[in-house]
Scaffold this motif. Sequence first.
Motif, PDB file in Angstrom:
ATOM      1  N   GLN A 138      26.889  43.142  41.257  1.00 10.35           N
ATOM      2  CA  GLN A 138      27.407  43.375  42.606  1.00 10.35           C
ATOM      3  C   GLN A 138      27.848  42.064  43.251  1.00 10.35           C
ATOM      4  O   GLN A 138      28.875  42.016  43.944  1.00 10.35           O
ATOM      5  CB  GLN A 138      26.348  44.064  43.465  1.00 10.35           C
ATOM      6  CG  GLN A 138      26.905  44.754  44.689  1.00 10.35           C
ATOM      7  CD  GLN A 138      25.912  45.737  45.284  1.00 10.35           C
ATOM      8  OE1 GLN A 138      24.716  45.707  44.982  1.00 10.35           O
ATOM      9  NE2 GLN A 138      26.401  46.629  46.138  1.00 10.35           N
ATOM     10  N   GLY A 139      27.089  40.996  43.004  1.00 11.35           N
ATOM     11  CA  GLY A 139      27.455  39.697  43.554  1.00 11.35           C
ATOM     12  C   GLY A 139      28.764  39.186  42.964  1.00 11.35           C
ATOM     13  O   GLY A 139      29.618  38.659  43.677  1.00 11.35           O
ATOM     14  N   GLY A 140      28.929  39.349  41.647  1.00 11.64           N
ATOM     15  CA  GLY A 140      30.169  38.924  41.000  1.00 11.64           C
ATOM     16  C   GLY A 140      31.360  39.706  41.503  1.00 11.64           C
ATOM     17  O   GLY A 140      32.454  39.153  41.706  1.00 11.64           O
ATOM     18  N   SER A 141      31.168  40.999  41.726  1.00 10.09           N
ATOM     19  CA  SER A 141      32.244  41.843  42.237  1.00 10.09           C
ATOM     20  C   SER A 141      32.619  41.437  43.657  1.00 10.09           C
ATOM     21  O   SER A 141      33.800  41.318  43.997  1.00 10.09           O
ATOM     22  CB  SER A 141      31.814  43.310  42.191  1.00 10.09           C
ATOM     23  OG  SER A 141      32.906  44.175  42.395  1.00 10.09           O
ATOM     24  N   THR A 142      31.619  41.190  44.496  1.00 10.45           N
ATOM     25  CA  THR A 142      31.878  40.797  45.884  1.00 10.45           C
ATOM     26  C   THR A 142      32.574  39.445  45.944  1.00 10.45           C
ATOM     27  O   THR A 142      33.545  39.259  46.702  1.00 10.45           O
ATOM     28  CB  THR A 142      30.558  40.738  46.676  1.00 10.45           C
ATOM     29  OG1 THR A 142      29.931  42.031  46.654  1.00 10.45           O
ATOM     30  CG2 THR A 142      30.806  40.328  48.119  1.00 10.45           C
ATOM     31  N   TYR A 143      32.104  38.487  45.158  1.00  6.74           N
ATOM     32  CA  TYR A 143      32.717  37.154  45.130  1.00  6.74           C
ATOM     33  C   TYR A 143      34.185  37.247  44.727  1.00  6.74           C
ATOM     34  O   TYR A 143      35.057  36.631  45.360  1.00  6.74           O
ATOM     35  CB  TYR A 143      31.949  36.283  44.139  1.00  6.74           C
ATOM     36  CG  TYR A 143      32.496  34.878  43.976  1.00  6.74           C
ATOM     37  CD1 TYR A 143      32.221  33.898  44.927  1.00  6.74           C
ATOM     38  CD2 TYR A 143      33.266  34.530  42.872  1.00  6.74           C
ATOM     39  CE1 TYR A 143      32.722  32.612  44.782  1.00  6.74           C
ATOM     40  CE2 TYR A 143      33.772  33.252  42.721  1.00  6.74           C
ATOM     41  CZ  TYR A 143      33.487  32.290  43.677  1.00  6.74           C
ATOM     42  OH  TYR A 143      33.987  31.023  43.521  1.00  6.74           O
ATOM     43  N   SER A 144      34.457  38.026  43.690  1.00  3.86           N
ATOM     44  CA  SER A 144      35.833  38.164  43.208  1.00  3.86           C
ATOM     45  C   SER A 144      36.709  38.862  44.239  1.00  3.86           C
ATOM     46  O   SER A 144      37.869  38.475  44.456  1.00  3.86           O
ATOM     47  CB  SER A 144      35.848  38.944  41.888  1.00  3.86           C
ATOM     48  OG  SER A 144      35.060  38.293  40.906  1.00  3.86           O
ATOM     49  N   ARG A 145      36.175  39.900  44.882  1.00  3.85           N
ATOM     50  CA  ARG A 145      36.939  40.621  45.899  1.00  3.85           C
ATOM     51  C   ARG A 145      37.359  39.689  47.030  1.00  3.85           C
ATOM     52  O   ARG A 145      38.511  39.708  47.481  1.00  3.85           O
ATOM     53  CB  ARG A 145      36.101  41.762  46.480  1.00  3.85           C
ATOM     54  CG  ARG A 145      35.918  42.971  45.576  1.00  3.85           C
ATOM     55  CD  ARG A 145      35.011  43.991  46.235  1.00  3.85           C
ATOM     56  NE  ARG A 145      35.472  44.316  47.570  1.00  3.85           N
ATOM     57  CZ  ARG A 145      34.727  44.238  48.668  1.00  3.85           C
ATOM     58  NH1 ARG A 145      33.475  43.842  48.599  1.00  3.85           N
ATOM     59  NH2 ARG A 145      35.229  44.574  49.837  1.00  3.85           N
ATOM     60  N   ILE A 146      36.421  38.892  47.514  1.00  7.75           N
ATOM     61  CA  ILE A 146      36.701  38.027  48.659  1.00  7.75           C
ATOM     62  C   ILE A 146      37.689  36.929  48.270  1.00  7.75           C
ATOM     63  O   ILE A 146      38.679  36.685  48.969  1.00  7.75           O
ATOM     64  CB  ILE A 146      35.392  37.419  49.196  1.00  7.75           C
ATOM     65  CG1 ILE A 146      34.509  38.518  49.794  1.00  7.75           C
ATOM     66  CG2 ILE A 146      35.685  36.344  50.235  1.00  7.75           C
ATOM     67  CD1 ILE A 146      33.124  38.058  50.177  1.00  7.75           C
ATOM     68  N   LEU A 147      37.431  36.271  47.156  1.00  7.69           N
ATOM     69  CA  LEU A 147      38.252  35.130  46.771  1.00  7.69           C
ATOM     70  C   LEU A 147      39.670  35.551  46.394  1.00  7.69           C
ATOM     71  O   LEU A 147      40.640  34.847  46.695  1.00  7.69           O
ATOM     72  CB  LEU A 147      37.592  34.391  45.605  1.00  7.69           C
ATOM     73  CG  LEU A 147      38.036  32.948  45.371  1.00  7.69           C
ATOM     74  CD1 LEU A 147      37.691  32.086  46.584  1.00  7.69           C
ATOM     75  CD2 LEU A 147      37.369  32.373  44.135  1.00  7.69           C
ATOM     76  N   LEU A 148      39.805  36.708  45.751  1.00  5.43           N
ATOM     77  CA  LEU A 148      41.115  37.163  45.288  1.00  5.43           C
ATOM     78  C   LEU A 148      41.778  38.155  46.242  1.00  5.43           C
ATOM     79  O   LEU A 148      42.851  38.653  45.957  1.00  5.43           O
ATOM     80  CB  LEU A 148      40.977  37.799  43.893  1.00  5.43           C
ATOM     81  CG  LEU A 148      40.392  36.884  42.818  1.00  5.43           C
ATOM     82  CD1 LEU A 148      40.230  37.638  41.499  1.00  5.43           C
ATOM     83  CD2 LEU A 148      41.258  35.645  42.611  1.00  5.43           C
ATOM     84  N   ARG A 149      41.073  38.475  47.342  1.00 10.52           N
ATOM     85  CA  ARG A 149      41.600  39.402  48.355  1.00 10.52           C
ATOM     86  C   ARG A 149      41.903  40.770  47.749  1.00 10.52           C
ATOM     87  O   ARG A 149      42.961  41.365  47.981  1.00 10.52           O
ATOM     88  CB  ARG A 149      42.839  38.820  49.020  1.00 10.52           C
ATOM     89  CG  ARG A 149      42.576  37.510  49.761  1.00 10.52           C
ATOM     90  CD  ARG A 149      43.773  37.051  50.549  1.00 10.52           C
ATOM     91  NE  ARG A 149      43.484  35.826  51.296  1.00 10.52           N
ATOM     92  CZ  ARG A 149      44.320  35.246  52.158  1.00 10.52           C
ATOM     93  NH1 ARG A 149      45.506  35.804  52.386  1.00 10.52           N
ATOM     94  NH2 ARG A 149      43.993  34.145  52.782  1.00 10.52           N
ATOM     95  N   LEU A 150      40.964  41.271  46.998  1.00  9.88           N
ATOM     96  CA  LEU A 150      41.100  42.595  46.390  1.00  9.88           C
ATOM     97  C   LEU A 150      40.388  43.618  47.266  1.00  9.88           C
ATOM     98  O   LEU A 150      39.223  43.423  47.625  1.00  9.88           O
ATOM     99  CB  LEU A 150      40.491  42.593  44.979  1.00  9.88           C
ATOM    100  CG  LEU A 150      41.199  41.717  43.944  1.00  9.88           C
ATOM    101  CD1 LEU A 150      40.371  41.627  42.666  1.00  9.88           C
ATOM    102  CD2 LEU A 150      42.585  42.261  43.635  1.00  9.88           C
TER     103      LEU A 150
END
Length: 253
Positions: A138-150
């Motif tokens: 969940q942390g990896g998904s959240t980090y990627s969402r925020i950084l990549l604006r997904l």
Amino acid sequence: MPHTLVIIPTYNERENIEPIVSRVLASAPSADVLIVDDSSPDGTGVIADELAARHPSVMVLHRSSKEGLGAAYLEGFGWGLSHGYTTLVQMDADGSHLPEQLPSLLAAATTSDVVLGSRWIPGGSIVNWPWHRRMLSQGGSTYSRILLRLPQRDVTGGFRVFSAIALDRMRLGSVESHGYCFQIDMLLHAVRAGLVVTEVPITFVERTLGASKMSSRIVIEAMGRVTMWGLTGQTARRAAAVPPPAAVTSRQG
């Protein structure tokens, strides 16, 4: 159902491949199955060939070595597109993706370009994961969402459906990743191509047979790549937002 191909990559999955293929055929009887085996030393490829001999809708693609999950999927996508399939599904061989949920994903694919089986939206769930594994995912998904604006909630899940048109527009030749961040890379390509992406809740079940290929090194490597993509994208966006310098007119006399 559209002309559907379910792509299942394998590496040392001799205990899981036969039951998972049987469940796929029962859940989506109009679909074909492509097993992409990376020369498994445990004999998974031999079992896959036996399944193909018994079931006309099962095919096997043998690769010469283990080159990563993403490389296996990309080769499977290429094979499926070259054989005229209009809908292509990716799913794991270890039983973590429930074939019984294929109908709901395929139904959503009739109105979407890309369908994500999502663990992190209402109705999604995970079975038999320890707390640290849940936090890591969940942390990896959240980090990627925020950084990549997904905008999607589950950006690392691997139970997905793509239309052939979507894969063509995503320009698979520019997908850089073959490891854990392959799923993020593919979603980033889909979003940047302006495709309609839908999330459908799924139940993700931790494998009960065989060994997981996940490790902390793989996750750290993936997050490093995501960070690079995010910083590169932010630089490009800032550059695009800066207006060009005004033209200077020279006067004489």
